[in-house]
Scaffold this motif. Structure first.
Motif, PDB file in Angstrom:
ATOM      1  N   TYR A   7      40.767  43.154  45.186  1.00  0.00           N
ATOM      2  CA  TYR A   7      40.261  42.220  44.541  1.00  0.00           C
ATOM      3  C   TYR A   7      38.558  42.260  44.625  1.00  0.00           C
ATOM      4  CZ  TYR A   7      45.306  40.939  44.331  1.00  0.00           C
ATOM      5  OH  TYR A   7      46.531  40.905  44.135  1.00  0.00           O
ATOM      6  N   PRO A   8      38.062  41.378  43.810  1.00  0.00           N
ATOM      7  CA  PRO A   8      36.457  41.240  43.973  1.00  0.00           C
ATOM      8  C   PRO A   8      36.058  40.361  45.389  1.00  0.00           C
ATOM      9  CG  PRO A   8      37.317  40.434  41.788  1.00  0.00           C
ATOM     10  CD  PRO A   8      38.514  40.762  42.497  1.00  0.00           C
ATOM     11  N   LEU A   9      34.892  40.953  45.783  1.00  0.00           N
ATOM     12  CA  LEU A   9      34.463  40.425  47.026  1.00  0.00           C
ATOM     13  C   LEU A   9      34.432  38.935  46.884  1.00  0.00           C
ATOM     14  CD1 LEU A   9      33.298  41.066  49.639  1.00  0.00           C
ATOM     15  CD2 LEU A   9      31.119  40.960  48.632  1.00  0.00           C
ATOM     16  N   MET A  10      34.192  38.187  45.663  1.00  0.00           N
ATOM     17  CA  MET A  10      33.936  36.830  45.813  1.00  0.00           C
ATOM     18  C   MET A  10      35.104  36.307  44.384  1.00  0.00           C
ATOM     19  SD  MET A  10      29.989  36.291  46.425  1.00  0.00           S
ATOM     20  CE  MET A  10      30.176  34.393  46.330  1.00  0.00           C
ATOM     21  N   PRO A  11      36.301  36.167  44.633  1.00  0.00           N
ATOM     22  CA  PRO A  11      37.300  36.174  43.547  1.00  0.00           C
ATOM     23  C   PRO A  11      36.989  35.067  42.732  1.00  0.00           C
ATOM     24  CG  PRO A  11      38.480  36.621  45.469  1.00  0.00           C
ATOM     25  CD  PRO A  11      37.124  36.579  45.979  1.00  0.00           C
ATOM     26  N   SER A  16      34.938  32.890  37.503  1.00  0.00           N
ATOM     27  CA  SER A  16      34.351  31.874  36.722  1.00  0.00           C
ATOM     28  C   SER A  16      33.538  32.435  35.807  1.00  0.00           C
ATOM     29  CB  SER A  16      33.429  31.080  37.769  1.00  0.00           C
ATOM     30  OG  SER A  16      32.354  29.868  37.066  1.00  0.00           O
ATOM     31  N   TRP A  17      32.965  33.632  36.344  1.00  0.00           N
ATOM     32  CA  TRP A  17      31.989  34.475  35.142  1.00  0.00           C
ATOM     33  C   TRP A  17      32.641  34.911  34.042  1.00  0.00           C
ATOM     34  CZ3 TRP A  17      31.042  39.088  33.138  1.00  0.00           C
ATOM     35  CH2 TRP A  17      30.022  39.390  32.523  1.00  0.00           C
ATOM     36  N   LEU A  18      33.877  35.583  34.419  1.00  0.00           N
ATOM     37  CA  LEU A  18      34.693  36.187  33.446  1.00  0.00           C
ATOM     38  C   LEU A  18      35.169  35.048  32.305  1.00  0.00           C
ATOM     39  CD1 LEU A  18      36.899  38.499  35.381  1.00  0.00           C
ATOM     40  CD2 LEU A  18      34.801  39.280  34.039  1.00  0.00           C
ATOM     41  N   VAL A  19      35.384  33.818  32.783  1.00  0.00           N
ATOM     42  CA  VAL A  19      35.696  32.803  31.901  1.00  0.00           C
ATOM     43  C   VAL A  19      34.844  32.438  30.977  1.00  0.00           C
ATOM     44  CG1 VAL A  19      36.261  30.472  31.938  1.00  0.00           C
ATOM     45  CG2 VAL A  19      37.564  31.811  33.499  1.00  0.00           C
ATOM     46  N   ASP A  56      28.461  38.088  38.632  1.00  0.00           N
ATOM     47  CA  ASP A  56      28.430  39.034  37.745  1.00  0.00           C
ATOM     48  C   ASP A  56      29.144  40.556  38.149  1.00  0.00           C
ATOM     49  OD1 ASP A  56      28.372  40.947  35.715  1.00  0.00           O
ATOM     50  OD2 ASP A  56      26.291  40.663  35.122  1.00  0.00           O
ATOM     51  N   PRO A  57      30.378  40.665  37.860  1.00  0.00           N
ATOM     52  CA  PRO A  57      31.086  41.839  38.383  1.00  0.00           C
ATOM     53  C   PRO A  57      30.616  43.167  37.782  1.00  0.00           C
ATOM     54  CG  PRO A  57      32.471  40.905  36.651  1.00  0.00           C
ATOM     55  CD  PRO A  57      31.310  39.985  36.837  1.00  0.00           C
ATOM     56  N   LEU A  58      29.810  43.091  36.617  1.00  0.00           N
ATOM     57  CA  LEU A  58      29.093  44.095  36.193  1.00  0.00           C
ATOM     58  C   LEU A  58      27.933  44.543  37.025  1.00  0.00           C
ATOM     59  CD1 LEU A  58      28.902  43.025  32.270  1.00  0.00           C
ATOM     60  CD2 LEU A  58      30.355  44.621  33.392  1.00  0.00           C
ATOM     61  N   GLN A  82      36.572  49.029  39.052  1.00  0.00           N
ATOM     62  CA  GLN A  82      35.704  50.357  39.020  1.00  0.00           C
ATOM     63  C   GLN A  82      35.239  50.624  40.328  1.00  0.00           C
ATOM     64  OE1 GLN A  82      35.846  51.720  35.676  1.00  0.00           O
ATOM     65  NE2 GLN A  82      37.311  50.342  35.689  1.00  0.00           N
ATOM     66  N   ARG A  83      34.826  49.780  41.036  1.00  0.00           N
ATOM     67  CA  ARG A  83      34.124  50.269  42.516  1.00  0.00           C
ATOM     68  C   ARG A  83      34.684  48.973  43.433  1.00  0.00           C
ATOM     69  NH1 ARG A  83      27.632  50.545  43.137  1.00  0.00           N
ATOM     70  NH2 ARG A  83      27.930  48.339  43.373  1.00  0.00           N
ATOM     71  N   ALA A  84      35.270  49.584  44.649  1.00  0.00           N
ATOM     72  CA  ALA A  84      35.860  48.595  45.576  1.00  0.00           C
ATOM     73  C   ALA A  84      34.739  47.621  46.204  1.00  0.00           C
ATOM     74  CB  ALA A  84      36.884  49.238  46.551  1.00  0.00           C
ATOM     75  N   PRO A  85      34.815  46.469  46.244  1.00  0.00           N
ATOM     76  CA  PRO A  85      33.912  45.804  47.174  1.00  0.00           C
ATOM     77  C   PRO A  85      33.463  46.285  48.465  1.00  0.00           C
ATOM     78  CG  PRO A  85      35.691  44.639  46.842  1.00  0.00           C
ATOM     79  CD  PRO A  85      35.763  45.882  46.187  1.00  0.00           C
TER      80      PRO A  85
END
Length: 234
Positions: A7-11, A16-19, A56-58, A82-85
């Protein structure tokens, strides 16, 4: 051998960003971030108990635009990391805790003692950054401030990360010989699926109600027009 999902480093911040910045479904975001779908919906409805600054996960490389586009084009698509945290490793030695949070340590220690008795004093001391004397005093309730100590999740208090706590508990459980029969995971999965189906049913019901209302309004307008024509002919 099954691998644990990444999962992302800061889920929460990522969700929140994706929403706010994509057209991904709540289910896609919740699965990618490892959150409950209702948490994501609460963020979208601005009902979450805590406000998160979007991450931003990008920018972090955890997602790219092509992957987001795939998800937006197909609601059934499951986003792939795409890239593990990059986990931040800590140097040896006692954990540094900001002065503002040091008063929360006893609450965090009490929570671990109550909920995870399999964790050793040495492990608690390393995780929280405290001494065995303090841990023992809280355990036998001889601590000088025991009347004001309320067990609280150390992650919520900011004393450690969820990953650190999970890893510690898993290690302690393995050492103690505990076995996970998977029932909890199955139960959580079943509850989650039921909630998703309930949300889908609600959306379908709302869509049907709106469609029925539109048809009724159209029929009423047609009847009104016919009556008006009849009056004009007479």
């Amino acid at each position: 051998m099954s691998t644990q999902p990444t999962y992302p480093l800061m889920p929460h911040a990522t969700a929140s960003w994706l929403v706010d910045n994509t057209a991904l479904t709540f289910e896609q975001i919740s699965e990618f971030c490892g959150l409950h779908i209702l948490e994501v919906q609460a963020m979208a409805d601005d009902l979450a108990g805590q406000k998160y600054t979007g991450r931003d996960p990008l920018h972090s490389g955890e997602l790219n635009q092509a992957e987001i586009d795939k998800g937006q084009a197909n609601p059934e698509y499951r986003l792939k990391m795409q890239r593990a945290p990059i986990s931040v490793s800590r140097t040896k030695g006692p954990r540094y805790t900001p002065v503002s949070k040091r008063q929360d340590k006893p609450d965090g220690i009490a929570w671990i003692l109550r909920n995870h008795p399999e964790v050793s004093d040495a492990q608690i001391g390393k995780l929280i950054g405290t001494t065995r004397t303090t841990i023992a005093a809280i355990r036998d309730r001889s601590h000088w401030n025991i009347s004001n100590i309320n067990p609280k999740d150390p992650v919520t208090l900011g004393l450690c990360s969820q990953r650190e706590l999970d890893a510690l508990v898993a290690k302690a459980a393995k050492k103690a010989g505990y076995e996970d029969n998977g029932e909890a995971a199955i139960r959580l999965g079943t509850d989650r699926d039921a909630l998703i189906e309930e949300l889908r049913a609600e959306r379908q019901a709302h869509t049907k109600a709106a469609s029925d209302a539109a048809q009724e309004a159209e029929a009423a307008a047609w009847l009104a027009a016919r009556r008006a024509e009849g009056l004009s002919d007479s």
